[in-house]
Design a protein around this motif. Sequence first.
Motif, short mmCIF file in Angstrom:
data_model
loop_
_atom_site.label_atom_id
_atom_site.label_comp_id
_atom_site.label_asym_id
_atom_site.label_seq_id
_atom_site.Cartn_x
_atom_site.Cartn_y
_atom_site.Cartn_z
N ARG A 595 0.83 -1.20 0.00
CA ARG A 595 0.00 0.00 0.00
C ARG A 595 0.87 1.25 0.00
N GLY A 596 1.95 1.23 0.76
CA GLY A 596 2.87 2.37 0.76
C GLY A 596 3.49 2.59 -0.60
N VAL A 597 3.84 1.48 -1.28
CA VAL A 597 4.40 1.59 -2.63
C VAL A 597 3.37 2.20 -3.57
N ALA A 598 2.13 1.73 -3.49
CA ALA A 598 1.07 2.24 -4.36
C ALA A 598 0.82 3.72 -4.10
N ASN A 599 0.76 4.10 -2.83
CA ASN A 599 0.58 5.53 -2.51
C ASN A 599 1.69 6.36 -3.11
N GLY A 600 2.92 5.86 -2.98
CA GLY A 600 4.06 6.59 -3.52
C GLY A 600 4.02 6.69 -5.03
N ARG A 601 3.72 5.59 -5.70
CA ARG A 601 3.66 5.61 -7.17
C ARG A 601 2.57 6.56 -7.67
N GLY A 602 1.42 6.53 -7.01
CA GLY A 602 0.36 7.43 -7.41
C GLY A 602 0.76 8.89 -7.24
N THR A 603 1.42 9.20 -6.13
CA THR A 603 1.85 10.57 -5.88
C THR A 603 2.95 10.99 -6.85
N GLY A 605 3.20 9.94 -9.86
CA GLY A 605 2.48 10.23 -11.10
C GLY A 605 1.90 11.63 -11.09
N LEU A 606 1.41 12.05 -9.92
CA LEU A 606 0.87 13.40 -9.77
C LEU A 606 1.96 14.44 -10.01
N PHE A 607 3.16 14.18 -9.46
CA PHE A 607 4.27 15.11 -9.67
C PHE A 607 4.65 15.18 -11.14
N SER A 608 4.70 14.02 -11.80
CA SER A 608 5.09 13.99 -13.22
C SER A 608 4.08 14.73 -14.08
N ARG A 609 2.81 14.54 -13.77
CA ARG A 609 1.78 15.25 -14.53
C ARG A 609 1.87 16.75 -14.32
N ALA A 610 2.13 17.15 -13.07
CA ALA A 610 2.21 18.58 -12.76
C ALA A 610 3.37 19.26 -13.48
N THR A 611 4.43 18.51 -13.72
CA THR A 611 5.59 19.10 -14.39
C THR A 611 5.63 18.79 -15.89
N GLY A 612 4.55 18.16 -16.41
CA GLY A 612 4.44 17.97 -17.85
C GLY A 612 5.03 16.69 -18.38
N ASP A 613 5.49 15.79 -17.54
CA ASP A 613 6.04 14.51 -18.00
C ASP A 613 4.91 13.49 -18.01
N TYR A 614 4.07 13.56 -19.03
CA TYR A 614 2.86 12.77 -19.06
C TYR A 614 3.13 11.27 -19.24
N ALA A 615 4.16 10.92 -19.98
CA ALA A 615 4.48 9.51 -20.17
C ALA A 615 4.86 8.86 -18.84
N ALA A 616 5.71 9.52 -18.08
CA ALA A 616 6.10 8.99 -16.77
C ALA A 616 4.91 8.95 -15.83
N ALA A 617 4.03 9.95 -15.93
CA ALA A 617 2.84 9.98 -15.08
C ALA A 617 1.98 8.75 -15.34
N ARG A 618 1.79 8.39 -16.60
CA ARG A 618 0.94 7.23 -16.91
C ARG A 618 1.54 5.94 -16.37
N VAL A 619 2.85 5.80 -16.50
CA VAL A 619 3.49 4.60 -15.97
C VAL A 619 3.26 4.48 -14.46
N SER A 620 3.43 5.59 -13.75
CA SER A 620 3.25 5.57 -12.30
C SER A 620 1.80 5.29 -11.93
N PHE A 621 0.87 5.94 -12.62
CA PHE A 621 -0.54 5.73 -12.31
C PHE A 621 -0.97 4.29 -12.58
N ASP A 622 -0.52 3.72 -13.71
CA ASP A 622 -0.89 2.35 -14.04
C ASP A 622 -0.36 1.37 -12.99
N GLU A 623 0.87 1.60 -12.53
CA GLU A 623 1.44 0.72 -11.52
C GLU A 623 0.64 0.81 -10.21
N ALA A 624 0.30 2.04 -9.81
CA ALA A 624 -0.47 2.23 -8.58
C ALA A 624 -1.85 1.58 -8.71
N LEU A 625 -2.48 1.74 -9.87
CA LEU A 625 -3.81 1.17 -10.06
C LEU A 625 -3.78 -0.34 -9.92
#
Length: 846
Positions: A595-603, A605-625
């Motif tokens: 759960r801690g890993v998932a929380n971290g990956r999701g967050t 992804g949020l950082f990557s999206r906020a800074t415009g790295d959308y590809a990295a954001a999707r990888v992080s979000f998919d792993e958390a999901l």
Amino acid sequence: MSGDRPGRRREMAVLASGPVLGAAVGVVTNIITSTWNWWLFSSLLVLITLAAVGAALVPGSDRTPVSTDDDPPPHRARVNTLPPEAAVFSGRQEELRRLVESTPELSASRPFVCSITGPSGSGKTALAVQAAHRLVARYPDGQLFLRYRSHSEPAGRLSAQDVLASALTTIGAPAPQTRFGVDDMSGQWRSAVGNGRFLIVLDDITRAEQVRPFLPNSRHAMVIVTSRRVVAGIDPDLHLEVGGLTRDEACSVITAVLTRASHDIDTSVISALAEIYRLPLTVRHVADRLITAPDGSGLRSGDGVPHRAGDDVNMDPFGWSVTALDTRDQLVFRRMALHPGPHVTGETAAVLAGIPVEEADRSLNELHRRGIIGRPDPHGYGVHDSVRALALGESELHDSSSSRTAAMRRLFRLTARQLALANAAIGSPLVIDLPADAATEPDVPTEEKAALEWLEIYLVDFRAVARLAVDEEWATTWQLTCGLSYFLRIHRNIVQAEELNESSLHLAVTTGDVLGQGCSHSQLGVLHRCTGRYRSALGHTQAALGHFETLGDDRGRAFCYAELAVIHYHLAEYAPARNAMERAVTLHGRMGGLRGVANGRGTLGLFSRATGDYAAARVSFDEALGIYQSLRNLRNEAWIRIELGTLDRLLGDYPSALDQFAAAHAICSDTGDRSGRAWAERETGITKRILGQYADAQALLEGALDVFTSMDSARNAADARVELGSLYRSMGDLAAARRHVTDARDEYERLGNRRGTAWANIELGVLDLREARWQAATERLEQAGRTYAAIGDRSGAARVELESGRLALARADPVTAREHLQRAVSAYRDLGTPEAATAQDLLSGL
């Protein structure tokens, strides 16, 4: 106007349908009889028309009657927290009649307030509860029983904030996010209650300040307060003073109790006892004792048990009843009085008395059978304040100070263990690892929903024990305060959680307890972060991290790194936020904390999206999901689906975005997550606005804003306001757009949210551009550009270039426009977003 009300429209429809229906029935009847009869046709027409008039005009015939503007809203969910109605209630018929039959004046602008005063044990609470049950039909929207416990031990007394937080949770009001003062919570209470027909019982008050926060701004509500003395400042509409019963009333109570128990006692015994005892608390106990001792032995001073000089004669029967108990039952009676909360269970009685749980259960049952203690609800036994005082006096006589201290230490350890197990069940991010004690291992629900309900039931008890530990300066009080913090935060008791953790931090510093200091600092950091105090949150969390580093505590370190990441994100400090979260993920992975890993990956992804790295954001979000789905963690699955939908929207895949938002909305609806549901609706509204579906977008965004505002969720409300500003700008309502965006910018600035402030400045700059305010637009865009450059937000920087290009075009400066638009095209192509085409079209037009 009344003509537009549903009830009025129904009346008109019924009136209009009468003649038509009458004519139709007349025709059908004549056809069936094969003979046309004008007399029959006319009679049916008149009769059915008259029936329609009656249905429309007779009072009460409409299921949804026309209401006046100050009528309470219909269809409110009913809430009832009243204690059970007394099976035997006698001797207070006149007072009960006055309470039930009293009605407020039609011109009143406040609730009808009734005050019941009288000494301890005079039956104030029983009278209030009995009346409340009989008034349920008059106040159908809710009946709340709220106990202050003002005369219990200091640690067990409740503040107005405690009671308000409980009341808000009970009626399902949205939890506040940033404001927790009595005035703020009282305002939220009044907003939630509105003009409804509520009955509120405030039990055991001593000050007007305990009553005023609960008075709704409505004449449709009723408030009953009980107190030992008249309290200045309440100004009740009805005051009842109760004291001892008359001899006949005492006889009637005793007789009623014995009759229900199928006991036939000599009336001379009843009369003799009623001559001595008149206090309702004592009269009831005497009746219970007569069931076990029909001759009344042990209930009079002449039975060989002397009356103690200076004591209240009405407490003598309790003292004699205790004297008649065996040694074990007397011990349990004395020790249970040390518990500061309202519920005494077999587990708590066992640790206080130092005996097995089975023996404690038997003693509690015997004390209850003899009428010494009560059982106000299924969750534990209760002790009246006067009886508790007797027990404490007995403890002073028979127990040494060291034995009482040892008993309280055992209670503290039990409660700390209970909270640790409950926190593990509800998924608290920081669970204190306390060793199990085979002799006192408590029975705590292991399923999340059941554990949350269990914590809700015993919250007052746990909080009272924690406060007692603070008062007693127990060295490891932090185990209790930290164990309570997560649930108190869910419960929005932020002020109480802070006070407890600050006290435990002081004790930990005094005793040199490094782990206690780390845990207390970490909890204070979370509490400060939740209320927007990011800099102080940073200080507490960094201090906690230092202590956990000293101890080599990986779990504590992971918790602190994750918290630091969230704090840095809110401060738009993305580089340190990413670094901290990556450390947290590494530590959670090392410990096997999925759960801690998932929380971290999701967050991340949020950082990557906020800074415009959308590809990295999707990888992080998919792993958390994937992890959340494997854990069947529905709420966090909904969070990630919203983030994935937002990513799809930014990349122009609107159908996929809407699908993700719909899935998240369904999950949040099933789990009762009102905030998550509003978040999904806001994101859907943004997508609808982009697609030009303005009516749908407006309904969704305004609905989300209403929810976030009612929940006092400042940042989410500000986000919704900016989006509404964009919508109204698209619809041509520039005034409404500017109002929403200006409010949002002011809120972002108050919160210290740099990214949100820059976003609002862009929107204000675009509005300035639409109104040909070139200089103002230039200044706002430049300010936003500097912020995005400082925080590394590529998407925001690209938006500044695009809007700056448009501004240059409007000012007939093609050279400057070309420079900005070329940079916008390049940035958006790197991001892979559809705005690249928009910028290219503008560039091609030069």
